[in-house]
Design a protein around this motif. Structure first.
Motif, PDB file in Angstrom:
ATOM      1  N   MET A 338       0.849  -1.199   0.000  1.00 47.95           N
ATOM      2  CA  MET A 338       0.000   0.000   0.000  1.00 47.95           C
ATOM      3  C   MET A 338       0.878   1.239   0.000  1.00 47.95           C
ATOM      4  SD  MET A 338      -2.545  -1.252   3.060  1.00 47.95           S
ATOM      5  CE  MET A 338      -1.190  -2.051   3.935  1.00 47.95           C
ATOM      6  N   GLU A 354      -1.479  -0.783  -3.918  1.00 52.77           N
ATOM      7  CA  GLU A 354      -2.755  -0.080  -3.886  1.00 52.77           C
ATOM      8  C   GLU A 354      -2.628   1.281  -3.207  1.00 52.77           C
ATOM      9  OE1 GLU A 354      -5.361  -1.920  -0.488  1.00 52.77           O
ATOM     10  OE2 GLU A 354      -4.046  -3.514  -1.242  1.00 52.77           O
ATOM     11  N   GLU A 355      -3.200   2.296  -3.824  1.00 52.59           N
ATOM     12  CA  GLU A 355      -3.201   3.622  -3.226  1.00 52.59           C
ATOM     13  C   GLU A 355      -4.273   3.680  -2.138  1.00 52.59           C
ATOM     14  OE1 GLU A 355      -3.641   8.364  -4.447  1.00 52.59           O
ATOM     15  OE2 GLU A 355      -4.173   6.794  -5.897  1.00 52.59           O
ATOM     16  N   THR A 356      -3.955   4.351  -1.045  1.00 53.70           N
ATOM     17  CA  THR A 356      -4.892   4.464   0.060  1.00 53.70           C
ATOM     18  C   THR A 356      -4.638   5.761   0.796  1.00 53.70           C
ATOM     19  OG1 THR A 356      -5.742   3.332   2.036  1.00 53.70           O
ATOM     20  CG2 THR A 356      -3.378   3.227   1.661  1.00 53.70           C
ATOM     21  N   ASP A 357      -5.470   6.054   1.795  1.00 49.54           N
ATOM     22  CA  ASP A 357      -5.171   7.177   2.680  1.00 49.54           C
ATOM     23  C   ASP A 357      -4.632   6.618   3.988  1.00 49.54           C
ATOM     24  OD1 ASP A 357      -7.376   6.230   4.106  1.00 49.54           O
ATOM     25  OD2 ASP A 357      -8.722   7.786   3.367  1.00 49.54           O
ATOM     26  N   GLY A 360      -7.046   4.426   6.063  1.00 43.91           N
ATOM     27  CA  GLY A 360      -7.235   3.139   5.392  1.00 43.91           C
ATOM     28  C   GLY A 360      -6.021   2.239   5.523  1.00 43.91           C
ATOM     29  N   MET A 361      -4.821   2.830   5.468  1.00 50.35           N
ATOM     30  CA  MET A 361      -3.586   2.063   5.605  1.00 50.35           C
ATOM     31  C   MET A 361      -3.491   1.436   6.994  1.00 50.35           C
ATOM     32  SD  MET A 361       0.339   3.433   5.104  1.00 50.35           S
ATOM     33  CE  MET A 361       0.205   3.576   3.310  1.00 50.35           C
ATOM     34  N   ALA A 364      -5.963  -1.396   7.332  1.00 49.66           N
ATOM     35  CA  ALA A 364      -5.539  -2.565   6.567  1.00 49.66           C
ATOM     36  C   ALA A 364      -4.451  -3.345   7.304  1.00 49.66           C
ATOM     37  CB  ALA A 364      -5.034  -2.136   5.187  1.00 49.66           C
TER      38      ALA A 364
END
Length: 376
Positions: A338, A354-357, A360-361, A364
């Motif tokens: 990520m 995967e791109e995330t904020d 969200g990171m 996860a």
């Protein structure tokens, strides 16, 4: 399973980690002078941010005043033992092999017993030691003679479920190796991706109450500083964390807290002079079933800004490309990767994972540790 976390972080003029001369720490890497922030300094900053994320009973304290902490707990549990609580506390710590001496510091601590070195001890360990002291010395045992039974109980008190920060960063006592704890996390010294030049700020201070015919300065001094874009790296051994915490949920929350603290903390050296608190320009996380990968070699050749690309942007692209190259070359594809970047990322970052904020990171990471710990 390992969690690798990488950061590219731009830092303005600062002196967040000094050497013995008061100058910012540096290192030679790739034949070029780099800014450096020691892992010890950043781990301290991370530990100081943990209380805002976790309860006090989940954390430890690094101190020479362990005798006083245990004595206070003894008094709390058994007020009638308060008069000799320090003696009892000293006895249980000595039973663990911890060396205790008389404090020579001036002030209220003078003459009180302290450990000969900083002891990293959890709140739960303090409570267990106090209970042991109450059970033994409340029954009339002489604190000057340490029984085998006492030693056995004290040893067990230090081998239960660990506090998160002790589990992550470890504990080492040369005089009592039985109390040692292997760190579940490793934190690299941060170094700049660009070549730096040490600079010095000459400054003066004026006396507000000086007479009008005196134009001189009351103080003349210099401050060392530099500015840079840092590459930061850390890794967490999830198996070790699960083993030491003894609880899947605690390990998942601990891994989340580690990533959050890694990203948001900063050592506070000369913070008032430079106001250099920044956040990472880019943050990357790889969750692996193989070993950890430090991709610092991406910056063996120093990064230089160009007319259309900043050092930070080039660094995050070089980092993502380097990580993928290592993974491909050695067959160590991550279970999950990520990233986030304040500039939106470039081609290499977008192919990294995967791109995330940030929220969200963190979620996860917590979910992945929970699933791994539960065997899913």
């Amino acid at each position: 399973m390992f969690i690798d976390v990488y950061a590219i972080q731009n830092v303005p003029p600062c002196n967040i980690n000094r050497d013995d001369t008061g100058t910012p720490k540096t290192a030679i890497y790739g034949g070029a002078l780099r800014a450096r922030v020691s892992s010890q300094a950043w781990k301290r900053a991370m530990r100081e941010s943990f209380p805002s994320m976790l309860g006090a009973d989940e954390l430890g304290v690094r101190t020479k005043k362990a005798v006083s902490l245990v004595a206070d707990k003894i008094t709390e549990v058994s007020p009638e033992m308060s008069e000799r609580a320090m003696d009892y506390a000293e006895a249980v710590l000595k039973a663990a092999g911890v060396k205790v001496k008389e404090s020579k510091r001036a002030g209220s601590d003078s003459g009180s017993p302290v450990t000969e070195y900083l002891l990293f001890i959890s709140r739960s360990e303090i409570a267990k030691l106090a209970d042991i002291a109450v059970n033994h010395f409340g029954a009339g045992e002489d604190p000057s003679s340490i029984s085998k039974e006492l030693k056995k109980e004290v040893s067990a008190a230090f081998h239960g479920t660990q506090a998160l920060d002790i589990a992550l960063f470890g504990r080492m006592l040369a005089d009592s190796p039985d109390l040692n704890v292997d760190a579940a996390a490793q934190v690299a010294h941060a170094i700049s991706v660009d070549k730096i030049t040490q600079e010095y700020d000459f400054f003066t201070a004026i006396d507000d109450c000086v007479s009008e015919d005196n134009a001189g300065a009351a103080m003349i001094e210099t401050n060392g500083f530099n500015s840079s874009t840092l590459y930061r790296y850390a890794t967490v051994n999830v198996d070790s964390l699960l083993c030491q915490l003894g609880d899947v949920k605690a390990a998942a929350c601990g891994a989340r807290a580690f990533i959050e603290a890694f990203a948001t903390s900063m050592p506070t050296g000369k913070q008032n002079s430079f106001a250099n608190k920044t956040l990472p320009n880019a943050l990357l996380v790889s969750i692996r079933n193989g070993g950890p990968i430090n991709a610092v070699s991406a910056f063996e050749v120093p990064v230089r800004a160009t007319a259309d690309s900043s050092i930070s942007h080039q660094a995050e692209e070089k980092l993502a490309d380097s990580i993928r190259s290592f993974e491909t070359s050695f067959g160590q594809s991550p279970k999950r990767a990520m990233w986030l970047a304040t500039d939106g990322g470039g081609e290499q970052l977008r192919s990294y994972g995967e791109e995330t904020d940030f929220v969200g990171m963190l979620a996860a990471v917590e979910d992945e540790v929970m699933a791994y710990g539960e065997g899913d």
